[in-house]
Design a protein around this motif. Structure first.
Motif: not given
Lengths: 179, 457
Positions: A119, A140, A158, B324, B57, B335, A124-131, A133-136
């Protein structure tokens, strides 16, 4: 067998085993029921059974396969109650997946450890996308609405990130195996 | 039942976990899992990843201050039922996920404020120039600034370039210049000795003669370079540092064991984490004027894109990944989705006056493509970024969905039109980076071939 009677609290070691196993149980259950809300319910039900059956546990045996077996039965009972088995996985397929998952249970922890490092390697853009999707309450649909995109396009983005993570996990485990 | 290719299985599973699958997908998945043990194996690994991300998460969210309700339930039974708060073994990424969210919010707020120079002139040690794209500065503590402009003077701190087309030149008082491009992060100071830490990315430096007892130091995660006066480039990756010297001489030290090598003009060397690797200086790689990248084998490790190997008669290719592309005026990240091509030695191909660029690509829907070439002058200094935009609808599509587009490199417009020194690709210079992206949401961009060559040679 655990020397505790059904009326006595479980031993500290038993509680530690249950606590340590939570993530692995959750991952195993998710493989069978696939929906996070269902996995949460089944995990709760499994924990209740584990608590009730503490006196039956034999400390000479491996805890994990025993706990996974209990989780399997709870998952299948849950699917039956939800009447989802006929539509997706039948009884036989769920059992097959469960048996193979129990046999491979020892691989879950190394994969999880590898995921933490992988992870961090995401951009950072990839982490933002994952966050996203997976944050409570992430989904999509919601991500698509915010971005002015479609759920299909977001899921495709994703998909690529998940592939990157899976590949990274495999490489990390392979590398560690050769150290 | 024939085996389902992993790519198809992967797409199916993604639709299912993201809740956009239909009954046909569900039935198809069940049929294949029943008949194929390797599919079941992939399914288990995939669902384990999905579960771990879900768990991580959820735990991070439950640690937030506004999750008081969940925290109040921290009885022994609840620990067992919820599991998350009992597991104190939270990987660092979770702390980052929550703390990072707060930092990003603060950075967005601060970035949208009008910047005023609070620095005393005597505290400033560098002046910025050649700014392109998204650049931020921080002093490593609380002061963080974006919206930087040419001519701005700054004290010691950290400069970050975001996005493949971002560039900035940092000039010290003695005329020493450091050029950052691509996604890079540089910490710098000058207390009589210039100290640079390139945390990741690449820089080119033109270093004025330094005092013998105070050479400029450039540090990365694996190496330290002592520079007395030269033009050099440094590429810092996680586990390796590559140094190329255009003129002058530098001393490259491998941090893992302290071994050193002197790198002279037109030579290069690298320092990795492995102490068993030989440390030698070798003549710098001089690329030819003809270069082709197909994806029959994986691309170089410093190229971006999700690699898909050849499958039967279908060619290998790379899929676009999120990249980016800068920030909006309010600091919101932009993005795009793209692929990059680089060579490990830094230079891809030598440019001639008639070099032609060709790309073979496909997209899922009509879209505008950005194709950017980052160049170097013959002496190794930055030669400018050049970008072409083209409409996918203008290109014919073959039976397999691929389109091919060719254009002379000389026709690429400069990305920064107000810089006369970068108004056209440098004659006899080099291409160091190719970046292909779609400007809007993910349009399923795949690239199967890149080619630059002079047709007359």
């Amino acid at each position: 067998m655990n020397n505790a009677s059904p009326l006595e609290p479980p031993s500290a070691e038993y509680i530690a085993n249950v606590t340590r196993s939570q993530r692995s149980l959750y991952a195993f259950i998710m493989t069978l029921v696939r929906q996070p809300a269902d996995a949460d319910d089944v995990l709760q039900e499994t924990n209740i059974i584990l608590w009730q059956k503490a006196a039956e546990y034999d400390p000479e045996r491996d805890f994990m396969p025993w706990a996974l077996r209990i989780a399997q039965f709870q998952a299948m009972a849950h699917l039956k109650r939800q009447q989802r088995i006929p539509k997706t996985f039948d009884d036989e397929l769920v059992k097959l997946i469960a048996e193979e998952a129990i046999a491979d249970a020892a691989e879950l922890d190394p994969r999880r450890r590898a995921l933490a490092g992988c992870l961090q390697k995401l951009s950072e853009p990839q982490r933002e996308l994952i966050a996203g999707r997976y944050e409570p309450k992430g989904s999509v649909n919601e991500m698509a609405r915010r971005r002015g995109s479609t759920p299909k396009a977001v899921s495709e983005s994703l998909r690529r990130i998940r592939r990157v993570l899976l590949t990274c996990i495999e490489r990390t485990i392979a590398r560690e195996a050769h150290v | 039942m024939t085996k389902l290719p992993i790519v198809e299985l992967d797409k199916l599973l993604n639709r299912i976990v993201d809740g956009i699958a239909d009954e046909v997908d569900e039935k198809r998945l069940a049929e294949f899992l029943r008949s194929d043990a390797s599919a079941r194996r992939y399914y288990r690994d995939f669902m384990a990843l999905h579960a771990d991300l879900q768990w991580d998460y959820a735990v991070a969210a439950s640690q937030k201050p506004d999750s008081a309700e969940r925290e109040d339930d921290a009885t022994a039974v609840s620990v067992l039922l919820h599991g998350g708060s009992a597991n104190g073994n939270r990987p660092p990424i979770l702390a980052y996920a929550w703390i990072g969210t707060t930092v990003v919010v603060l950075a967005l707020v601060m970035g949208s404020l009008f910047f005023t120079n609070h620095d005393h002139p005597e505290n400033t040690i560098v002046e910025l120039d050649n700014i392109s794209g998204s650049i931020t500065w921080s002093n490593g503590v609380q002061d963080r600034r974006s919206g930087l402009t040419d001519g701005m003077k700054l004290p010691a701190g950290t400069i970050t370039t975001e996005g493949e087309s971002a560039t900035v030149q940092v000039r010290f008082a003695d005329g020493t210049m450091v050029f950052l491009s691509g996604k890079s992060e540089l910490v710098y100071s000058d207390d009589g000795q210039k100290r640079l830490e390139l945390r990741h990315g690449s820089l080119t430096a033109g270093v004025r003669p330094q005092p013998v007892d105070s050479p400029m130091l450039i540090r990365t995660s694996t190496a330290e370079v002592e520079v007395l006066g030269t033009i050099l480039s440094v590429l810092a990756e996680e586990d390796e540092t590559k140094v190329n010297v255009e003129s002058g001489k530098v001393l490259l030290k491998r941090l893992a064991d302290g071994r050193c090598v002197t790198v002279s003009r037109n030579h290069s060397a690298s320092a990795s984490l492995s102490t068993s690797d030989e440390m030698t200086s070798r003549e710098s790689y001089e690329p030819s004027d003809r270069w082709r990248r197909t994806y029959d084998t994986p691309p170089t490790s410093n190229s971006k894109g999700q690699y898909c190997p050849p499958n039967g008669s279908a060619p290998g290719y790379v899929e676009a990944v999120p990249c980016w592309a800068g920030r909006e005026a309010d600091g919101t990240p932009i993005i795009h989705h793209g692929v990059t091509a680089r060579e490990l030695d830094g230079r891809i191909v030598k440019l001639r006056s008639d070099s032609v660029f060709t790309i073979r690509y496909r997209v899922d829907k009509p879209v505008y493509l950005r194709v950017m070439l980052s160049t170097q002058k013959p002496d190794g200094w930055f030669g400018g970024n050049f970008e072409m935009k083209l409409s996918s609808e203008d290109m014919p599509v073959d039976a397999d969905g691929w389109s091919t587009f060719s254009i002379p490199v000389s026709e690429f417009p400069p990305l920064e039109s107000n810089r006369i020194e970068y108004s056209e690709p440098p004659a006899d210079g080099y291409v160091s980076l190719i970046f292909v992206a779609t400007t809007s949401n993910d349009s399923g961009l795949d690239v199967s071939e890149l080619f630059i060559a002079s047709p007359t040679r």
